[in-house]
Scaffold this motif. Sequence first.
Motif, mmCIF file in Angstrom:
data_model
loop_
_atom_site.group_PDB
_atom_site.id
_atom_site.type_symbol
_atom_site.label_atom_id
_atom_site.label_comp_id
_atom_site.label_asym_id
_atom_site.label_seq_id
_atom_site.Cartn_x
_atom_site.Cartn_y
_atom_site.Cartn_z
ATOM 1 N N SER A 19 41.103 43.521 32.424
ATOM 2 C CA SER A 19 39.673 43.825 32.421
ATOM 3 C C SER A 19 38.893 42.605 32.893
ATOM 4 O O SER A 19 39.433 41.495 32.979
ATOM 5 C CB SER A 19 39.221 44.207 31.016
ATOM 6 N N VAL A 20 37.626 42.806 33.184
ATOM 7 C CA VAL A 20 36.766 41.682 33.570
ATOM 8 C C VAL A 20 36.730 40.656 32.445
ATOM 9 O O VAL A 20 36.771 39.438 32.680
ATOM 10 C CB VAL A 20 35.346 42.182 33.906
ATOM 11 N N ARG A 21 36.682 41.151 31.219
ATOM 12 C CA ARG A 21 36.672 40.234 30.069
ATOM 13 C C ARG A 21 37.962 39.414 30.027
ATOM 14 O O ARG A 21 37.922 38.203 29.758
ATOM 15 C CB ARG A 21 36.519 41.039 28.774
ATOM 16 N N ASP A 22 39.098 40.062 30.276
ATOM 17 C CA ASP A 22 40.378 39.333 30.306
ATOM 18 C C ASP A 22 40.340 38.212 31.340
ATOM 19 O O ASP A 22 40.806 37.098 31.086
ATOM 20 C CB ASP A 22 41.527 40.284 30.661
ATOM 21 N N ILE A 23 39.789 38.540 32.510
ATOM 22 C CA ILE A 23 39.745 37.562 33.598
ATOM 23 C C ILE A 23 38.842 36.391 33.241
ATOM 24 O O ILE A 23 39.189 35.227 33.473
ATOM 25 C CB ILE A 23 39.281 38.237 34.904
ATOM 26 N N LEU A 53 43.321 44.973 47.270
ATOM 27 C CA LEU A 53 44.259 44.163 46.507
ATOM 28 C C LEU A 53 44.149 44.423 45.011
ATOM 29 O O LEU A 53 45.058 44.080 44.252
ATOM 30 C CB LEU A 53 44.045 42.676 46.809
ATOM 31 N N LEU A 54 43.031 45.000 44.581
ATOM 32 C CA LEU A 54 42.861 45.464 43.211
ATOM 33 C C LEU A 54 42.404 46.920 43.258
ATOM 34 O O LEU A 54 41.794 47.361 44.239
ATOM 35 C CB LEU A 54 41.833 44.620 42.451
ATOM 36 N N TRP A 55 42.674 47.639 42.177
ATOM 37 C CA TRP A 55 42.284 49.045 42.090
ATOM 38 C C TRP A 55 41.648 49.274 40.724
ATOM 39 O O TRP A 55 42.251 48.970 39.693
ATOM 40 C CB TRP A 55 43.513 49.937 42.255
ATOM 41 N N ALA A 56 40.415 49.790 40.721
ATOM 42 C CA ALA A 56 39.693 50.002 39.477
ATOM 43 C C ALA A 56 40.219 51.214 38.717
ATOM 44 O O ALA A 56 40.475 52.270 39.307
ATOM 45 C CB ALA A 56 38.206 50.179 39.767
ATOM 46 N N THR A 57 40.421 51.043 37.408
ATOM 47 C CA THR A 57 40.803 52.144 36.519
ATOM 48 C C THR A 57 39.809 52.173 35.360
ATOM 49 O O THR A 57 38.934 51.304 35.252
ATOM 50 C CB THR A 57 42.230 51.951 35.964
ATOM 51 N N THR A 58 39.951 53.131 34.479
ATOM 52 C CA THR A 58 39.041 53.215 33.333
ATOM 53 C C THR A 58 39.231 52.061 32.365
ATOM 54 O O THR A 58 38.336 51.739 31.592
ATOM 55 C CB THR A 58 39.275 54.542 32.582
#
Length: 257
Positions: A33-37, A60-65
């Motif tokens: 998640s963005v928070r993880d990053i 290179l990234l794929w958005a999921t829920t």
Amino acid sequence: MESPEAVDQQGVRSVQRALGILGLLTDDRPIVSVRDIVEATGLAKTTVLRLVSTLEHNGLLWATTNGYMAGPGLWRWAHLARKSWELPPETQTGMRELATRQRETVNLYVARDIYRVCVAQQESPQPLRHVVRVGDELPMWAGASSKVLLRDASPGLLERIAKGSPHGPGHAGVMREWIDAAAVAGYGESHGEREAGLSAVAAPVLGRSGGVVAALALSGPSIRFTPDRVAEFADDLKTMARQMSERGFDRPFGTPA
């Protein structure tokens, strides 16, 4: 107005940050998640959102829920990497048979500057075993594989490796002694040099010019690496490494030019 050097440094920093984000994805954590990053990198949320958006735009990234996973754009690179680095079938078979016969993990390493990179592996069938991931970079200041990979290393390279070791610059002399001893014996061995309780034996794979291009190794718990077993491992490794060398290993992972 920023100087060209400042702009270049900023660009390099952005690339490093983007690669760092991709590096957070692992088998154990396939989605971040963005928070993880933000927590892992220490970057501002706005910076992370900008980098993630760029990576997503390029596939290179794929958005999921739940966050972001590896994107389909990486498939092209993965295909190219596999085509370049996948071992010939006979070598894969040989590594499987070696792991089964000796019951220890088989690794193949190549040198990349001050690191050695695992490019292929066959795991030991035993529950207690040593495993690294294909693609992992390990330091060269210790380990059986390093001792054979560095056979033709320059004093300057050994000094750079030693400088980054826990032992300091003076370790270059110790490394040279290890390397020379491995060259005379035809194989290298290590016991607890990098990790306590871990041992390894490695033999050099040679290219057409006679230089060392890879290290074929067996690794596992030190308790199983008795002198008799080390001698047996070394003989088996040297035989297989010689066969690999004879087949041609200057371009080991693709069709020879």
